[in-house]
Scaffold this motif. Structure first.
Motif, PDB file in Angstrom:
ATOM      1  N   ALA A  15      18.797   9.476  -7.090  1.00 12.86           N
ATOM      2  CA  ALA A  15      18.191   8.889  -5.890  1.00 12.86           C
ATOM      3  C   ALA A  15      16.949   9.665  -5.486  1.00 12.86           C
ATOM      4  O   ALA A  15      15.927   9.068  -5.111  1.00 12.86           O
ATOM      5  N   ARG A  16      17.008  11.010  -5.548  1.00 13.07           N
ATOM      6  CA  ARG A  16      15.826  11.831  -5.233  1.00 13.07           C
ATOM      7  C   ARG A  16      14.683  11.532  -6.208  1.00 13.07           C
ATOM      8  O   ARG A  16      13.533  11.422  -5.817  1.00 13.07           O
ATOM      9  N   LYS A  17      15.011  11.402  -7.484  1.00 17.95           N
ATOM     10  CA  LYS A  17      13.984  11.088  -8.486  1.00 17.95           C
ATOM     11  C   LYS A  17      13.358   9.725  -8.204  1.00 17.95           C
ATOM     12  O   LYS A  17      12.136   9.556  -8.308  1.00 17.95           O
ATOM     13  N   LEU A  18      14.188   8.756  -7.846  1.00 17.31           N
ATOM     14  CA  LEU A  18      13.652   7.430  -7.515  1.00 17.31           C
ATOM     15  C   LEU A  18      12.761   7.487  -6.270  1.00 17.31           C
ATOM     16  O   LEU A  18      11.716   6.842  -6.214  1.00 17.31           O
ATOM     17  N   GLN A  19      13.176   8.280  -5.283  1.00 22.06           N
ATOM     18  CA  GLN A  19      12.352   8.432  -4.081  1.00 22.06           C
ATOM     19  C   GLN A  19      11.025   9.108  -4.420  1.00 22.06           C
ATOM     20  O   GLN A  19       9.975   8.722  -3.916  1.00 22.06           O
ATOM     21  N   ASP A  20      11.072  10.130  -5.274  1.00 22.38           N
ATOM     22  CA  ASP A  20       9.842  10.815  -5.698  1.00 22.38           C
ATOM     23  C   ASP A  20       8.918   9.847  -6.436  1.00 22.38           C
ATOM     24  O   ASP A  20       7.702   9.843  -6.223  1.00 22.38           O
ATOM     25  N   GLN A  21       9.508   9.032  -7.320  1.00 20.46           N
ATOM     26  CA  GLN A  21       8.708   8.052  -8.053  1.00 20.46           C
ATOM     27  C   GLN A  21       8.104   7.021  -7.106  1.00 20.46           C
ATOM     28  O   GLN A  21       6.942   6.621  -7.263  1.00 20.46           O
ATOM     29  N   ALA A  22       8.888   6.594  -6.121  1.00 18.73           N
ATOM     30  CA  ALA A  22       8.375   5.621  -5.152  1.00 18.73           C
ATOM     31  C   ALA A  22       7.231   6.223  -4.352  1.00 18.73           C
ATOM     32  O   ALA A  22       6.210   5.564  -4.113  1.00 18.73           O
ATOM     33  N   GLU A  23       7.353   7.476  -3.945  1.00 24.67           N
ATOM     34  CA  GLU A  23       6.275   8.147  -3.199  1.00 24.67           C
ATOM     35  C   GLU A  23       5.031   8.295  -4.072  1.00 24.67           C
ATOM     36  O   GLU A  23       3.907   8.066  -3.628  1.00 24.67           O
ATOM     37  N   SER A  24       5.242   8.647  -5.330  1.00 24.20           N
ATOM     38  CA  SER A  24       4.118   8.768  -6.260  1.00 24.20           C
ATOM     39  C   SER A  24       3.416   7.427  -6.430  1.00 24.20           C
ATOM     40  O   SER A  24       2.175   7.357  -6.432  1.00 24.20           O
ATOM     41  N   LEU A  25       4.190   6.363  -6.555  1.00 23.92           N
ATOM     42  CA  LEU A  25       3.592   5.035  -6.695  1.00 23.92           C
ATOM     43  C   LEU A  25       2.822   4.632  -5.433  1.00 23.92           C
ATOM     44  O   LEU A  25       1.753   4.027  -5.514  1.00 23.92           O
ATOM     45  N   ARG A  26       3.353   4.986  -4.255  1.00 22.07           N
ATOM     46  CA  ARG A  26       2.639   4.681  -3.006  1.00 22.07           C
ATOM     47  C   ARG A  26       1.303   5.427  -2.957  1.00 22.07           C
ATOM     48  O   ARG A  26       0.284   4.874  -2.573  1.00 22.07           O
ATOM     49  N   GLU A  27       1.316   6.693  -3.372  1.00 22.18           N
ATOM     50  CA  GLU A  27       0.070   7.477  -3.398  1.00 22.18           C
ATOM     51  C   GLU A  27      -0.927   6.870  -4.389  1.00 22.18           C
ATOM     52  O   GLU A  27      -2.123   6.781  -4.101  1.00 22.18           O
ATOM     53  N   GLN A  28      -0.434   6.468  -5.547  1.00 20.39           N
ATOM     54  CA  GLN A  28      -1.314   5.843  -6.541  1.00 20.39           C
ATOM     55  C   GLN A  28      -1.887   4.540  -5.998  1.00 20.39           C
ATOM     56  O   GLN A  28      -3.061   4.226  -6.236  1.00 20.39           O
ATOM     57  N   GLN A  29      -1.058   3.785  -5.269  1.00 23.10           N
ATOM     58  CA  GLN A  29      -1.532   2.530  -4.688  1.00 23.10           C
ATOM     59  C   GLN A  29      -2.624   2.790  -3.650  1.00 23.10           C
ATOM     60  O   GLN A  29      -3.634   2.084  -3.620  1.00 23.10           O
ATOM     61  N   VAL A  30      -2.451   3.820  -2.831  1.00 19.76           N
ATOM     62  CA  VAL A  30      -3.471   4.177  -1.833  1.00 19.76           C
ATOM     63  C   VAL A  30      -4.762   4.588  -2.530  1.00 19.76           C
ATOM     64  O   VAL A  30      -5.855   4.165  -2.144  1.00 19.76           O
ATOM     65  N   GLN A  31      -4.645   5.398  -3.575  1.00 23.73           N
ATOM     66  CA  GLN A  31      -5.829   5.835  -4.322  1.00 23.73           C
ATOM     67  C   GLN A  31      -6.523   4.651  -4.994  1.00 23.73           C
ATOM     68  O   GLN A  31      -7.754   4.562  -4.990  1.00 23.73           O
ATOM     69  N   ALA A  32      -5.748   3.745  -5.564  1.00 27.29           N
ATOM     70  CA  ALA A  32      -6.330   2.570  -6.215  1.00 27.29           C
ATOM     71  C   ALA A  32      -7.040   1.691  -5.191  1.00 27.29           C
ATOM     72  O   ALA A  32      -8.135   1.177  -5.462  1.00 27.29           O
ATOM     73  N   ALA A  33      -6.441   1.540  -4.013  1.00 29.23           N
ATOM     74  CA  ALA A  33      -7.083   0.741  -2.959  1.00 29.23           C
ATOM     75  C   ALA A  33      -8.389   1.392  -2.518  1.00 29.23           C
ATOM     76  O   ALA A  33      -9.391   0.702  -2.288  1.00 29.23           O
ATOM     77  N   GLU A  34      -8.404   2.706  -2.427  1.00 29.40           N
ATOM     78  CA  GLU A  34      -9.628   3.422  -2.037  1.00 29.40           C
ATOM     79  C   GLU A  34     -10.705   3.271  -3.112  1.00 29.40           C
ATOM     80  O   GLU A  34     -11.870   3.026  -2.809  1.00 29.40           O
ATOM     81  N   ARG A  35     -10.318   3.395  -4.379  1.00 31.26           N
ATOM     82  CA  ARG A  35     -11.285   3.207  -5.475  1.00 31.26           C
ATOM     83  C   ARG A  35     -11.821   1.781  -5.473  1.00 31.26           C
ATOM     84  O   ARG A  35     -13.022   1.564  -5.680  1.00 31.26           O
ATOM     85  N   HIS A  36     -10.947   0.823  -5.227  1.00 34.39           N
ATOM     86  CA  HIS A  36     -11.373  -0.571  -5.175  1.00 34.39           C
ATOM     87  C   HIS A  36     -12.358  -0.785  -4.020  1.00 34.39           C
ATOM     88  O   HIS A  36     -13.369  -1.474  -4.185  1.00 34.39           O
ATOM     89  N   ARG A  37     -12.083  -0.185  -2.874  1.00 31.64           N
ATOM     90  CA  ARG A  37     -12.990  -0.304  -1.724  1.00 31.64           C
ATOM     91  C   ARG A  37     -14.361   0.269  -2.076  1.00 31.64           C
ATOM     92  O   ARG A  37     -15.391  -0.335  -1.778  1.00 31.64           O
TER      93      ARG A  37
END
Length: 100
Positions: free
Chosen positions: A13-35
């Protein structure tokens, strides 16, 4: 069995939470690059339109200047022609026995 598996399940569960947080950060970075990309494309479009407008202005000014220069050259050529004709007429009139 549940007691034995609980640490592994908690770890998963901790690993899944870490992966989910990593994916959220990547999504924020991708949105910023797209902007930034969209802003860069918009700026490039503005610059292209400005360059095209300036090129049209320069071409129009160059065409107008060329027409003005040609007009002046034609006027000057006409003056030279008239002067040459007048001088030729005077020369013919002053020649002994007259020239045709």
């Amino acid at each position: 069995w549940v007691a034995q598996e609980q640490p592994r399940l908690a770890d998963a569960a901790r690993k899944l939470q870490d992966q989910a947080e990593s994916l959220r950060e990547q999504q924020v970075q991708a949105a910023e690059r797209h902007r930034h990309f969209v802003a860069a494309v918009a700026r490039a479009s503005e610059l292209f339109e400005a360059a095209a407008a300036e090129a049209q202005r320069v071409l129009a000014a160059s065409a107008a200047e060329a027409a003005w220069l040609l007009s002046g050259a034609a006027t000057e050529a006409g003056r030279w022609r008239d002067t040459a004709a007048a001088e030729a007429g005077l020369w013919r009139a002053s020649a002994p026995g007259g020239l045709p």
